[in-house]
Design a protein around this motif. Structure first.
Motif, PDB file in Angstrom:
ATOM      1  N   PRO A  40     -15.677 -11.363  -5.200  1.00  0.00           N
ATOM      2  CA  PRO A  40     -15.604 -11.174  -3.156  1.00  0.00           C
ATOM      3  C   PRO A  40     -16.767 -10.068  -3.187  1.00  0.00           C
ATOM      4  N   ALA A  41     -17.971 -10.510  -1.853  1.00  0.00           N
ATOM      5  CA  ALA A  41     -18.752  -9.366  -2.283  1.00  0.00           C
ATOM      6  C   ALA A  41     -17.936  -7.777  -1.565  1.00  0.00           C
ATOM      7  N   PRO A  42     -19.369  -6.415  -1.732  1.00  0.00           N
ATOM      8  CA  PRO A  42     -18.924  -5.310  -0.531  1.00  0.00           C
ATOM      9  C   PRO A  42     -18.335  -6.044   0.510  1.00  0.00           C
ATOM     10  N   TYR A  43     -19.351  -6.398   1.171  1.00  0.00           N
ATOM     11  CA  TYR A  43     -19.523  -6.730   2.498  1.00  0.00           C
ATOM     12  C   TYR A  43     -17.857  -7.493   2.739  1.00  0.00           C
ATOM     13  N   GLU A  44     -17.776  -8.249   2.003  1.00  0.00           N
ATOM     14  CA  GLU A  44     -15.983  -8.297   1.915  1.00  0.00           C
ATOM     15  C   GLU A  44     -15.181  -7.243   2.552  1.00  0.00           C
ATOM     16  N   LEU A  45     -15.297  -6.900   0.979  1.00  0.00           N
ATOM     17  CA  LEU A  45     -13.827  -5.978   1.626  1.00  0.00           C
ATOM     18  C   LEU A  45     -13.509  -4.889   2.059  1.00  0.00           C
ATOM     19  N   TYR A  46     -15.406  -3.957   2.333  1.00  0.00           N
ATOM     20  CA  TYR A  46     -15.783  -3.196   3.293  1.00  0.00           C
ATOM     21  C   TYR A  46     -15.333  -3.575   5.272  1.00  0.00           C
ATOM     22  N   MET A  47     -15.427  -4.843   4.661  1.00  0.00           N
ATOM     23  CA  MET A  47     -14.890  -5.162   6.706  1.00  0.00           C
ATOM     24  C   MET A  47     -14.451  -5.543   6.929  1.00  0.00           C
ATOM     25  N   ALA A  48     -13.320  -6.270   5.667  1.00  0.00           N
ATOM     26  CA  ALA A  48     -11.697  -6.295   5.230  1.00  0.00           C
ATOM     27  C   ALA A  48     -11.036  -4.782   6.030  1.00  0.00           C
ATOM     28  N   GLY A  49     -11.758  -3.572   5.274  1.00  0.00           N
ATOM     29  CA  GLY A  49     -11.173  -3.066   5.519  1.00  0.00           C
ATOM     30  C   GLY A  49     -11.641  -1.751   7.003  1.00  0.00           C
ATOM     31  N   LEU A  50     -12.808  -2.074   7.383  1.00  0.00           N
ATOM     32  CA  LEU A  50     -12.860  -1.512   8.916  1.00  0.00           C
ATOM     33  C   LEU A  50     -12.176  -1.613   9.883  1.00  0.00           C
ATOM     34  N   ILE A  51     -12.271  -3.372   9.476  1.00  0.00           N
ATOM     35  CA  ILE A  51     -11.084  -4.235  10.386  1.00  0.00           C
ATOM     36  C   ILE A  51      -9.939  -3.862  10.864  1.00  0.00           C
ATOM     37  N   ALA A  52      -8.895  -3.336   9.948  1.00  0.00           N
ATOM     38  CA  ALA A  52      -8.104  -2.740   9.262  1.00  0.00           C
ATOM     39  C   ALA A  52      -7.831  -1.666  10.420  1.00  0.00           C
ATOM     40  N   VAL A  53      -8.419  -0.556   9.989  1.00  0.00           N
ATOM     41  CA  VAL A  53      -8.874   0.828  10.555  1.00  0.00           C
ATOM     42  C   VAL A  53      -8.456   0.581  11.865  1.00  0.00           C
ATOM     43  N   TRP A  54      -9.664  -0.207  12.407  1.00  0.00           N
ATOM     44  CA  TRP A  54     -10.099  -0.469  13.988  1.00  0.00           C
ATOM     45  C   TRP A  54      -9.221  -1.253  15.064  1.00  0.00           C
ATOM     46  N   SER A  55      -8.322  -1.288  13.709  1.00  0.00           N
ATOM     47  CA  SER A  55      -7.545  -1.900  14.220  1.00  0.00           C
ATOM     48  C   SER A  55      -6.029  -0.791  15.217  1.00  0.00           C
ATOM     49  N   LEU A  56      -5.939  -0.422  13.885  1.00  0.00           N
ATOM     50  CA  LEU A  56      -4.982   0.710  13.852  1.00  0.00           C
ATOM     51  C   LEU A  56      -5.361   1.356  15.401  1.00  0.00           C
ATOM     52  N   PHE A  57      -6.383   1.977  15.307  1.00  0.00           N
ATOM     53  CA  PHE A  57      -7.133   3.271  16.421  1.00  0.00           C
ATOM     54  C   PHE A  57      -7.725   2.230  17.578  1.00  0.00           C
ATOM     55  N   GLY A  58      -7.495   0.905  18.489  1.00  0.00           N
ATOM     56  CA  GLY A  58      -7.548   0.751  19.502  1.00  0.00           C
ATOM     57  C   GLY A  58      -9.094  -0.593  19.824  1.00  0.00           C
ATOM     58  N   LEU A  59      -8.778  -1.971  18.853  1.00  0.00           N
ATOM     59  CA  LEU A  59      -9.495  -2.606  19.025  1.00  0.00           C
ATOM     60  C   LEU A  59      -8.956  -3.525  20.072  1.00  0.00           C
ATOM     61  N   ARG A  60     -10.932  -3.386  20.943  1.00  0.00           N
ATOM     62  CA  ARG A  60      -9.742  -4.188  22.010  1.00  0.00           C
ATOM     63  C   ARG A  60     -10.190  -5.702  22.412  1.00  0.00           C
ATOM     64  N   ILE A  61      -8.969  -6.737  22.889  1.00  0.00           N
ATOM     65  CA  ILE A  61      -9.254  -8.528  22.738  1.00  0.00           C
ATOM     66  C   ILE A  61      -9.375  -8.465  23.843  1.00  0.00           C
ATOM     67  N   THR A  62     -10.393  -8.284  24.971  1.00  0.00           N
ATOM     68  CA  THR A  62      -9.485  -9.022  26.207  1.00  0.00           C
ATOM     69  C   THR A  62     -10.064 -10.365  26.656  1.00  0.00           C
ATOM     70  N   ARG A  63      -9.982 -10.286  28.284  1.00  0.00           N
ATOM     71  CA  ARG A  63      -9.753 -11.509  28.106  1.00  0.00           C
ATOM     72  C   ARG A  63     -11.062 -12.743  27.937  1.00  0.00           C
TER      73      ARG A  63
END
Length: 412
Positions: A40-63
């Motif tokens: 796995p590239a650094p991109y995968e590892l980093y983005m997996a963590g970033l998406i997880a953290v962002w989801s905890l602090f207000g990632l909004r999925i709109t209609r």
């Protein structure tokens, strides 16, 4: 006289800091997308963590981006159903986990750009930076400019910090097209810098010796110029566009002619420039496998399982539509086709509207169209930058929906 001091509210300072951290975090993620030497590239590892953290602090999925979410999830469900047809799972669960992760990156980029349109500029400048660096690595590797630089080549072709020249070249296309947009429409003050960066990136595309990347860049550049010409009613701007196009073509043609004089470049260019290679037209070559695969798909509505086609016939599908049928079944194919048609139609509907994010949408859209065409001769379902393009377009679709809602409220 007494000194008067002004204090910014603590909430405003915190909001500014959060905005800077968020921009920096996304910029780093996009920057890492250009460095995929190992997986796995650094991109995968980093983005997996970033998406997880962002989801905890207000990632909004709109209609507005719900169709993107639903269609990508259904596509991957098709892959999971297809996996049940395999007698031996091998590495398939990991393959589908990557597919699902990349789908989440598209949703993430759509959500964050809808929330904050200023992130478009951050993403594009970071992508340009990544492209310039990895292009220079590929160019240095091709010419053996520094000791050890050969690690940035594959099959005697520039690959930059990628495993495959056929992915390296297409990755460079969006930054190249964005720089071309800036050259064609920007101020003369920054034109020299943009032109120099464009030359570096097109050098990387050329030395990848990827026919797909060459065609992708040329098609995207023609579409970009055509849309800019249609968008403007100014005769003066259209004249400037024609003059600038001629200047860019002259610059790139001159650079190409110079490059072809370098020993080894001309021979490889002549070989790679042939439209049909031996492995395309052979008895069980790429084109023959297309026919075999599509016939097989009529008998296997659930698919045959991810990566199984390559094990049976010795080569992968090299066609995203066939791959969808084989690896994700009829369900995956239907959802993928719907997603592509929906993205193209909704993107085209808002493409030429005068919005702050329109330059970014236009650049991403023409490159996305090129990727759809490229998908007929190569598998793009695990290309990181393809999902980033998808997210950027859907972010603009969602922003336009919000803009229209705001206008409706003001009119009432």
């Amino acid at each position: 006289m007494s000194a008067i001091t002004y204090e910014l509210p603590r909430a405003a300072i915190n909001a500014k800091l959060i905005g800077l951290v968020a921009s920096g975090a996304i910029a780093l993620g996009v920057l890492l997308s250009g460095f995929v030497i190992r997986e796995p590239a650094p991109y995968e590892l980093y983005m997996a963590g970033l998406i997880a953290v962002w989801s905890l602090f207000g990632l909004r999925i709109t209609r507005a981006i719900t169709p993107l979410v639903v269609l990508l999830v259904v596509f991957n469900i098709g892959g999971m159903i297809s996996m049940t047809q395999m007698p031996n799972l091998m590495n398939t669960p990991l393959y589908l986990a990557v597919s699902l992760f990349l789908a989440f990156t598209a949703i993430f980029f759509a959500a964050v750009t809808e929330t904050d349109p200023k992130l478009y500029r951050v993403i594009f400048l970071s992508w340009v930076t990544s492209a310039v660096v990895t292009s220079l690595l590929g160019i240095a590797g091709y010419f053996g400019a520094v000791p050890g630089a050969e690690m940035f080549t594959k099959f005697d072709r520039a690959a930059g910090a990628f495993q495959d020249p056929n992915v390296f070249g297409p990755f460079l296309t969006l930054p190249g097209i964005y720089l071309l947009y800036r050259v064609l429409t920007g101020s003369s003050a920054r034109m020299a810098l943009d032109a120099m960066l464009l030359l570096i990136i097109t050098g990387g595309i050329f030395l990848s010796f990827s026919r797909g990347a060459w065609g992708l860049f040329a098609t995207s550049a023609i579409l970009l110029t055509g849309f800019l010409f249609l968008q403007s009613n100014s005769g003066r701007f259209r004249l400037r566009l024609v003059v600038m196009c001629m200047a860019v073509v002259t610059l790139l043609t001159t650079a190409l002619l110079i490059a072809l004089q370098i020993p080894g470049v001309g021979e490889l260019f002549t070989t790679r420039a042939q439209l049909v290679q031996d492995y395309d037209g052979a008895r069980l070559g790429r084109f023959a496998r297309y026919g075999i695969g599509f016939l097989l798909a009529t008998e296997k509505p659930l698919g045959i399982g991810p990566l199984v086609f390559g094990q049976i016939y010795g080569e992968d599908t090299h066609n995203i539509w066939l791959k969808a049928l084989m690896d994700y079944g009829w369900l995956g194919f239907a959802s993928y086709l719907t997603l592509i048609v929906w993205t193209v139609a909704d993107g085209f509907r808002i493409l030429l509207r005068n919005r702050p994010w329109q330059p970014y949408l236009l650049s991403a859209y023409v490159v996305f169209l090129g990727h759809i065409a490229l998908g007929t001769v190569i598998d793009t379902d695990h290309w990181r930058h393809f999902y980033l393009l998808l997210g950027l377009i859907w972010g603009a679709i969602a922003l336009e929906a919000r803009h229209q809602r705001t206008l409706a409220l003001h009119t009432h």
